[in-house]
Design an enzyme around this catalytic site. Sequence first.
Site, PDB file in Angstrom:
ATOM      1  N   CYS A  77      40.017  25.396 -59.890  1.00  0.00           N
ATOM      2  CA  CYS A  77      38.818  25.701 -60.676  1.00  0.00           C
ATOM      3  C   CYS A  77      38.254  27.035 -60.202  1.00  0.00           C
ATOM      4  O   CYS A  77      38.054  27.238 -59.003  1.00  0.00           O
ATOM      5  CB  CYS A  77      37.801  24.578 -60.459  1.00  0.00           C
ATOM      6  SG  CYS A  77      36.155  24.965 -61.090  1.00  0.00           S
ATOM      7  N   CYS A  80      34.595  26.552 -58.356  1.00  0.00           N
ATOM      8  CA  CYS A  80      34.366  26.009 -57.008  1.00  0.00           C
ATOM      9  C   CYS A  80      35.623  25.986 -56.154  1.00  0.00           C
ATOM     10  O   CYS A  80      35.584  25.536 -55.016  1.00  0.00           O
ATOM     11  CB  CYS A  80      33.783  24.599 -57.099  1.00  0.00           C
ATOM     12  SG  CYS A  80      34.985  23.367 -57.645  1.00  0.00           S
ATOM     13  N   CYS A 125      36.110  20.176 -64.265  1.00  0.00           N
ATOM     14  CA  CYS A 125      36.323  20.011 -62.830  1.00  0.00           C
ATOM     15  C   CYS A 125      35.459  18.860 -62.315  1.00  0.00           C
ATOM     16  O   CYS A 125      34.286  18.755 -62.647  1.00  0.00           O
ATOM     17  CB  CYS A 125      35.934  21.310 -62.126  1.00  0.00           C
ATOM     18  SG  CYS A 125      35.874  21.195 -60.336  1.00  0.00           S
ATOM     19  N   CYS A 128      32.507  20.539 -59.649  1.00  0.00           N
ATOM     20  CA  CYS A 128      31.350  21.337 -60.087  1.00  0.00           C
ATOM     21  C   CYS A 128      31.023  21.121 -61.560  1.00  0.00           C
ATOM     22  O   CYS A 128      30.028  21.660 -62.050  1.00  0.00           O
ATOM     23  CB  CYS A 128      31.588  22.819 -59.815  1.00  0.00           C
ATOM     24  SG  CYS A 128      32.787  23.598 -60.922  1.00  0.00           S
ATOM     25  N   CYS A 148      45.400  21.545 -72.139  1.00  0.00           N
ATOM     26  CA  CYS A 148      45.330  22.903 -72.674  1.00  0.00           C
ATOM     27  C   CYS A 148      44.170  23.617 -71.984  1.00  0.00           C
ATOM     28  O   CYS A 148      43.010  23.357 -72.287  1.00  0.00           O
ATOM     29  CB  CYS A 148      45.113  22.807 -74.186  1.00  0.00           C
ATOM     30  SG  CYS A 148      45.150  24.394 -75.028  1.00  0.00           S
TER      31      CYS A 148
HETATM   32 ZN   LIG Z   1      34.953  23.305 -60.010  1.00  0.00          ZN
END
Ligand SMILES: [Zn+2]
Length: 161
Positions: A77, A80, A125, A128, A148
């Site tokens: 991600c 984070c 995610c 976060c 995707c």
């Molecule tokens: Zn994150």
Amino acid sequence: MTTRRQILLNGALGLLAIRFGVVRPATAAQDFPLTHTDAEWQKLLTADQYAVLRKEGTEYPFTSPLLNEHGKGKFACAGCDQDAFSSDTKFDSGTGWPSFWAPLDGAIGTTKDTSVGMVRTEVHCSRCGGHLGHVFDDGPKPTGLRYCMNGVAMKFHKASA
Ligand SMILES: [Zn+2]
């Protein structure tokens, strides 16, 4: 006491929750381990990252360098840095967005997204809450799923070995 019947039922409900996602409450920001104010996110992220991760935007297809990233490693991600996908599950979907057939365990959450007049499953995610993309059920084996993803919402960490 938990009976075998209850275990089977719980398992079935669990699958349903994954398959269809759950509706994210408006106060979702407080439900994630890592939170920032909107102003903090705007400082931490580039404008493009912010638009996708925090405003559920979608990057133009065929624009992400990660689309053609074929090295071994983890896609994390961009908000984070929590690892979200492994290069082992990446495949070329032909859509112009980095695609995977499975996320890493516990790395993502899903919600039902009806924003463009159709029902899609939104992927974010788990740490976060940053929006990563959507998951569809027309992917390859073994899961049949196609995650995707927006490349701009991820960072690639090449495996060191
Ligand atoms: Zn994150």
